[in-house]
Write an enzyme that holds these catalytic residues in place. Structure first.
Site, PDB file in Angstrom:
ATOM      1  N   LYS A 113     -12.933 -18.573   7.654  1.00  0.00           N
ATOM      2  CA  LYS A 113     -13.466 -17.197   7.621  1.00  0.00           C
ATOM      3  C   LYS A 113     -14.979 -17.281   7.663  1.00  0.00           C
ATOM      4  O   LYS A 113     -15.559 -18.292   7.241  1.00  0.00           O
ATOM      5  CB  LYS A 113     -13.022 -16.489   6.326  1.00  0.00           C
ATOM      6  CG  LYS A 113     -13.064 -14.986   6.392  1.00  0.00           C
ATOM      7  CD  LYS A 113     -11.822 -14.434   7.057  1.00  0.00           C
ATOM      8  CE  LYS A 113     -11.864 -12.926   7.174  1.00  0.00           C
ATOM      9  NZ  LYS A 113     -10.570 -12.417   7.669  1.00  0.00           N
TER      10      LYS A 113
HETATM   11  P1  NAD Z   1     -12.910  -2.087  10.266  1.00  0.00           P
HETATM   12  O1  NAD Z   1     -14.332  -2.371   9.932  1.00  0.00           O
HETATM   13  O2  NAD Z   1     -12.530  -1.831  11.672  1.00  0.00           O
HETATM   14  O3  NAD Z   1     -12.353  -0.861   9.398  1.00  0.00           O
HETATM   15  C1  NAD Z   1     -12.495  -0.788   8.018  1.00  0.00           C
HETATM   16  C2  NAD Z   1     -12.216   0.664   7.618  1.00  0.00           C
HETATM   17  O4  NAD Z   1     -12.268   0.752   6.194  1.00  0.00           O
HETATM   18  C3  NAD Z   1     -13.258   1.658   8.139  1.00  0.00           C
HETATM   19  O5  NAD Z   1     -12.608   2.880   8.412  1.00  0.00           O
HETATM   20  C4  NAD Z   1     -14.206   1.824   6.945  1.00  0.00           C
HETATM   21  O6  NAD Z   1     -14.892   3.056   6.969  1.00  0.00           O
HETATM   22  C5  NAD Z   1     -13.204   1.747   5.796  1.00  0.00           C
HETATM   23  N1  NAD Z   1     -13.782   1.339   4.528  1.00  0.00           N
HETATM   24  C6  NAD Z   1     -14.688   0.359   4.284  1.00  0.00           C
HETATM   25  N2  NAD Z   1     -14.974   0.310   2.972  1.00  0.00           N
HETATM   26  C7  NAD Z   1     -14.217   1.258   2.378  1.00  0.00           C
HETATM   27  C8  NAD Z   1     -14.060   1.703   1.039  1.00  0.00           C
HETATM   28  N3  NAD Z   1     -14.761   1.167   0.052  1.00  0.00           N
HETATM   29  N4  NAD Z   1     -13.184   2.711   0.809  1.00  0.00           N
HETATM   30  C9  NAD Z   1     -12.480   3.269   1.809  1.00  0.00           C
HETATM   31  N5  NAD Z   1     -12.590   2.893   3.087  1.00  0.00           N
HETATM   32  C10 NAD Z   1     -13.451   1.914   3.367  1.00  0.00           C
HETATM   33  O7  NAD Z   1     -12.081  -3.341   9.675  1.00  0.00           O
HETATM   34  P2  NAD Z   1     -10.624  -3.821  10.092  1.00  0.00           P
HETATM   35  O8  NAD Z   1     -10.767  -4.894  11.113  1.00  0.00           O
HETATM   36  O9  NAD Z   1      -9.759  -2.642  10.334  1.00  0.00           O
HETATM   37  O10 NAD Z   1     -10.187  -4.561   8.761  1.00  0.00           O
HETATM   38  C11 NAD Z   1      -9.640  -3.871   7.658  1.00  0.00           C
HETATM   39  C12 NAD Z   1      -8.942  -4.864   6.740  1.00  0.00           C
HETATM   40  O11 NAD Z   1      -7.911  -5.534   7.485  1.00  0.00           O
HETATM   41  C13 NAD Z   1      -9.814  -5.979   6.176  1.00  0.00           C
HETATM   42  O12 NAD Z   1      -9.368  -6.332   4.898  1.00  0.00           O
HETATM   43  C14 NAD Z   1      -9.569  -7.139   7.136  1.00  0.00           C
HETATM   44  O13 NAD Z   1      -9.838  -8.406   6.554  1.00  0.00           O
HETATM   45  C15 NAD Z   1      -8.090  -6.937   7.396  1.00  0.00           C
HETATM   46  N6  NAD Z   1      -7.610  -7.565   8.627  1.00  0.00           N
HETATM   47  C16 NAD Z   1      -8.136  -7.227   9.831  1.00  0.00           C
HETATM   48  C17 NAD Z   1      -7.638  -7.812  10.986  1.00  0.00           C
HETATM   49  C18 NAD Z   1      -8.143  -7.438  12.355  1.00  0.00           C
HETATM   50  O14 NAD Z   1      -7.546  -7.907  13.345  1.00  0.00           O
HETATM   51  N7  NAD Z   1      -9.138  -6.596  12.489  1.00  0.00           N
HETATM   52  C19 NAD Z   1      -6.620  -8.777  10.889  1.00  0.00           C
HETATM   53  C20 NAD Z   1      -6.082  -9.076   9.637  1.00  0.00           C
HETATM   54  C21 NAD Z   1      -6.595  -8.466   8.517  1.00  0.00           C
END
Ligand code: NAD
Length: 425
Positions: A113
């Site tokens: 990561k």
């Molecule tokens: P992103 O940045 O696209 O979206 C994150 C969302 O969460 C946004 O809408 C943001 O406004 C919101 N957010 C951030 N802080 C917040 C808070 N304190 N309260 C409420 N909402 C909040 O990120 P993503 O890629 O969608 O990732 C989201 C989660 O999924 C993370 O934990 C990431 O590690 C996990 N994840 C992502 C992927 C991927 O392919 N993108 C894969 C596996 C896991």
């Protein structure tokens, strides 16, 4: 042995929670303690300073990290996060989860990561590009298609990956698309990668509903915390199944309609306005209110630690699908399991992203690209197979929760590989 309280790794809740989960699984499966001790610490980490010139001419210096937790099964794999709260310890905890996730779904990849402690919303496009290029250059000695392959995570996207790929390639002198995944399709990305994590979340919900004899139709209410790359797609796919998505939110708050939101229209509104606020036929709610809604299915898809000992008593969902990594603390998880809430654990629930990242890497190495239908079919097969193996493990070890079973399934494969490879020297 307990969670180490000192040392460079263990200052974050996410890292401590990841170790606690590992210990629970190790205890139930009677894991060789030599293996669990090795798995509690990452293999290596690189901490870098990332200086950039801001648009006003001043220079700002950000802290960046890349952690490789375990590479027994293959090159490191894991996202790059841009968020103001990123620390070495948090990145190490997320890298550990990646190790278990890749092993659980059967990929020939290890766990890694990366991240930079920065609020990307405060940077211009040019500043973000400079930050990404300098970070890539600083970590270039430990990444590469055979070493460690970054991908998007919170605060980063396909454009970020394109800049990383370009920087790495410029420094080597030729195009090396395999250094990152989650790239735009035009430069070697995979069809279906952008939607893969959200789709995978929903594949696991369908499997869990079958296990619980729950019919996924218009009587089922869903709330989604975090309307980003994962949450927006998960919301859309749940609506396509016919469920009522009653609430969604982003960092600035959420919207609610007890009869269900029109998710297609929410997506259009969000793309145009970059906010959910003011969406027609909905009431504004806070993120705390969203997490406390009485719903059938809650999908936390934002960041880690949002359901904790202080708010867990208000959580009122029958099923929780962990779209985000580590959204429920270990303490809150235990309480929810005792209350009979069915939790689909992160290492299984959000594995769709790394699965299609792996497909992208394979397609790139072969220079042979698949149709979106083929990608989705292979994704679904892999997710359903992983769910069923974890489900069988739950029954075999009689674990009350799916998280322990998911960790056992992942650690079991890794354990066998680590024992075969032995300890160098
Ligand atoms: P992103 O940045 O696209 O979206 C994150 C969302 O969460 C946004 O809408 C943001 O406004 C919101 N957010 C951030 N802080 C917040 C808070 N304190 N309260 C409420 N909402 C909040 O990120 P993503 O890629 O969608 O990732 C989201 C989660 O999924 C993370 O934990 C990431 O590690 C996990 N994840 C992502 C992927 C991927 O392919 N993108 C894969 C596996 C896991």
């Amino acid at each position: 042995m307990g969670v180490p309280n000192s040392g460079i790794w263990s200052s974050s809740e996410l890292y401590k929670n990841s170790v606690l989960q590992l210990e629970e699984a190790a205890h139930v499966m009677k894991l060789d303690p030599n293996i669990s001790e090795r798995l509690k610490k990452p293999k290596r980490a690189l901490c870098v300073s990332v200086p950039i010139r801001l648009d006003d001419g001043a220079i700002a210096v950000f802290e960046g990290f890349r952690v490789q937790h375990n590479m027994t099964l293959g090159p490191g794999k894991g996202g790059v996060r841009y968020h103001q709260d990123v620390t070495l310890s948090e990145v190490a905890g997320l890298a550990m989860l990646m190790t278990f996730k890749c092993s659980l779904v059967g990929l020939p990849l290890g766990g890694a990561k990366g991240g930079i402690a920065v609020d990307p919303n405060l940077l211009s496009r040019q500043e973000k590009q400079a930050l990404t290029r300098r970070y890539t250059s600083e970590i270039n000695m430990i990444i590469g298609p055979d070493k460690d392959i970054p991908a998007p995570d919170v605060g980063t996207d396909g454009q970020t990956m394109a800049w990383m790929m370009d920087t790495y390639s410029q420094e080597k002198g030729y195009a090396i698309p395999g250094v990152v995944t989650g790239k735009p399709v035009e430069i070697g990305g995979s069809l279906g990668r952008a939607e893969s994590t959200g789709r995978g979340v929903v594949y696991t919900i369908v499997q869990a509903a079958q296990r619980l004899n729950m019919r996924l139709d218009n009587s089922i209410s869903v709330s989604v915390h975090g309307f980003g790359k994962v949450g927006a797609i998960a919301a859309e796919e749940m609506a396509l199944l016919g469920c009522k998505v009653v609430a969604v939110s982003d960092v600035s708050g959420g919207i609610y309609n007890k009869n269900g939101l029109d998710i297609g229209a929410v997506n259009e509104y969000f793309a145009k306005n970059r906010t959910l606020k003011g969406f027609q036929n909905s009431d504004a709610i806070t993120n705390d209110e969203l997490l406390a809604l009485k719903v059938d299915i809650l999908i936390p898809a934002a960041i880690d630690g949002v359901i904790h000992h202080k708010n867990v008593s208000q959580v009122n969902a029958k099923m929780i699908a962990e779209g985000a990594n580590g959204p429920i603390t270990a303490e809150a998880h235990k309480i929810l399991v005792e209350r009979g809430v069915f939790i689909i654990p992160d290492v299984l629930c959000n594995a769709g992203g790394v699965i299609v990242s792996y497909f992208e890497w394979v397609q790139g190495l072969q220079n042979f690209f698949w149709s979106e239908r083929e990608v989705n079919e292979k994704l679904k097969d892999t997710m359903v197979n992983a769910f069923q193996r974890v489900s069988a493990c739950m029954d075999r070890y009689k674990t009350r929760d799916m998280k322990t079973a998911a960790l056992i399934t992942g650690v079991d494969r890794l354990n066998r590989a680590m024992l075969l490879r032995g300890l160098f020297p």
